[in-house]
Enzyme design. Structure first.
Site: not given
Ligand code: NAI
Length: 278
Positions: A21-22, A95, A150, A160, A167, A199, A201
Site C-alpha cells: 500500500s502507498i 482510499i 490518477y 479504469y 477521481k 498494490t 487496489a
Molecule cells: P491499497 O489497496 O493498498 O489501498 C486502498 C485502501 O482503501 C485499502 O487500505 C482499503 O482497505 C481502503 N478502503 C477501501 N474501502 C474503504 C472504506 N470504505 N473506508 C476506508 N478505507 C477503505 O491500494 P493503493 O494503490 O495503495 O491505493 C491507495 C490510493 O492510491 C487509492 O486512492 C488509489 O486509487 C490511489 N492510486 C493508486 C494507484 C495505483 O496504481 N496503485 C495509482 C494512482 C492512485
C-alpha cells in the site's frame, strides 16, 4: 536519509492495508521524519491482521473506521487528537474501491448501485473527512491534507472504468474545499496524481501490468514507485509547501505531459508497423 521535516507534527493515515500500500510507505516515511501518527482502515481490512506490524513499527494506535461513515470519522478525529495530544497537522486519504471493477462490469454496463458505492468510498469520503474535521476543528492552522488520484481523471484510460469518474470528483472536492478551509484556517488541500503502482487496489485495474509497462516507456523519468510517492507526501505535509493548495500534483515521472517518447515509439514499431502499412 531523514531530514526531520515533520518533527513534532501529528498525522492521520487512512488506507494502509499491506506492505504494498502507498499509505504503508507514507506511514513509515512520516514517522522517520519525526511525526507521530494514528492509522485507520475498515474493520474488514484490520481483520486481515497485517496492519498490526505497521502499528508496532510506527508506534501508532489503529482506529477502525469505514471512511463513508460520519460517526466513524468523528471517532477517528476525536481519538487521534486525544492520543496524539492536540490538533492534527496532516491527513492522508489513500482510499479507493470500485465494486464495478471488482465484478468486472464494463463502463457501458455499469450497475448504478455499485457506481454510488464507488463514488462514496473513493471520492465523497474525502468530503466527509474534511467536513467532519472542520466541524470538530480538528486540523491545526496551516495543516495539510492530501488524497491520492490518477490521471484517468483528466484523460481516458481503458480499463479504469468508473474509478475515473471518482477521481475527477475527488480532485474537484480538493479544489472546492480547499477554497473554504484555506481561507478560514490556512489548511492546504491537494491531490497527488500517482503513476500506476503495484498494490492491491492497483492490481484490480484491468490490464494493470501492460499499463505499468506502457507508462514506464512513455515517462522520461520512468514510473514513480510507492516509496517515491511517500517522499512527495512528506514534502507536501511539511512547512516547505505552506502556499500550495487546491492543486492536482502529478507525480508520474513526466508521463502526463509526454505525447510519445523514443522508447515507446521503438516498442510500437517492434510490435508490427509492417502489418499496419500493408
Ligand atoms: P491499497 O489497496 O493498498 O489501498 C486502498 C485502501 O482503501 C485499502 O487500505 C482499503 O482497505 C481502503 N478502503 C477501501 N474501502 C474503504 C472504506 N470504505 N473506508 C476506508 N478505507 C477503505 O491500494 P493503493 O494503490 O495503495 O491505493 C491507495 C490510493 O492510491 C487509492 O486512492 C488509489 O486509487 C490511489 N492510486 C493508486 C494507484 C495505483 O496504481 N496503485 C495509482 C494512482 C492512485
Amino acid at each position: 536519509m531523514a531530514y526531520g521535516l515533520l518533527k513534532g507534527k501529528r498525522g492521520i493515515i487512512f488506507g494502509a492495508l499491506n506492505e504494498q500500500s502507498i499509505a504503508w510507505k507514507v506511514a513509515q516515511k512520516v514517522v522517520e521524519e519525526g511525526a507521530t501518527i494514528t492509522l485507520t482502515n475498515t474493520p474488514l481490512a484490520l481483520r486481515m491482521g497485517e496492519l498490526d506490524a505497521l502499528a508496532k513499527e510506527t508506534g501508532a494506535e489503529v482506529i477502525p473506521a469505514d471512511a463513508t461513515s460520519i460517526e466513524d470519522l468523528e471517532n477517528v478525529f476525536r481519538r487521534s487528537m486525544e492520543v496524539l495530544g492536540g490538533p492534527i497537522d496532516f491527513v492522508l486519504h489513500s482510499i479507493g474501491m470500485s465494486p464495478n471493477v471488482r465484478k468486472k462490469r464494463a463502463y457501458d454496463d455499469l450497475d448504478y448501485g455499485m457506481l454510488e458505492k464507488t463514488l462514496d468510498i473513493s471520492a465523497v469520503s474525502f468530503h466527509k473527512m474534511l467536513q467532519t474535521a472542520k466541524k470538530l476543528d480538528a486540523i491545526a492552522e496551516g495543516g495539510s491534507v492530501l488524497a491520492l488520484s490518477y490521471i484517468a481523471a483528466q484523460r481516458t484510460f481503458c480499463g479504469y472504468n468508473d474509478m475515473a469518474d471518482a477521481k475527477s470528483l475527488l480532485e474537484s472536492i480538493a479544489r472546492s474545499f480547499g477554497l473554504i478551509y484555506g481561507h478560514e484556517k490556512g489548511v492546504r488541500i491537494n491531490t497527488i496524481s500517482q503513476s500506476p503502482t503495484v498494490t492491491t487496489a492497483g492490481s484490480g485495474v484491468d490490464g494493470m501490468s501492460n499499463l505499468l509497462h506502457f507508462a514506464e516507456k512513455i515517462a522520461p523519468l520512468g514510473n514513480a514507485d510507492a516509496e517515491e510517492c511517500a517522499n512527495y507526501c512528506v514534502v507536501m505535509f511539511s512547512d516547505l509547501t505552506r502556499k500550495v493548495t487546491m492543486q492536482n500534483l502529478f507525480h508520474d515521472g513526466g508521463f502526463s505531459t509526454t505525447g510519445m517518447s523514443v522508447e515507446a515509439m521503438e516498442q510500437y514499431l517492434k510490435g508490427g508497423l509492417d502489418e499496419i502499412e500493408k
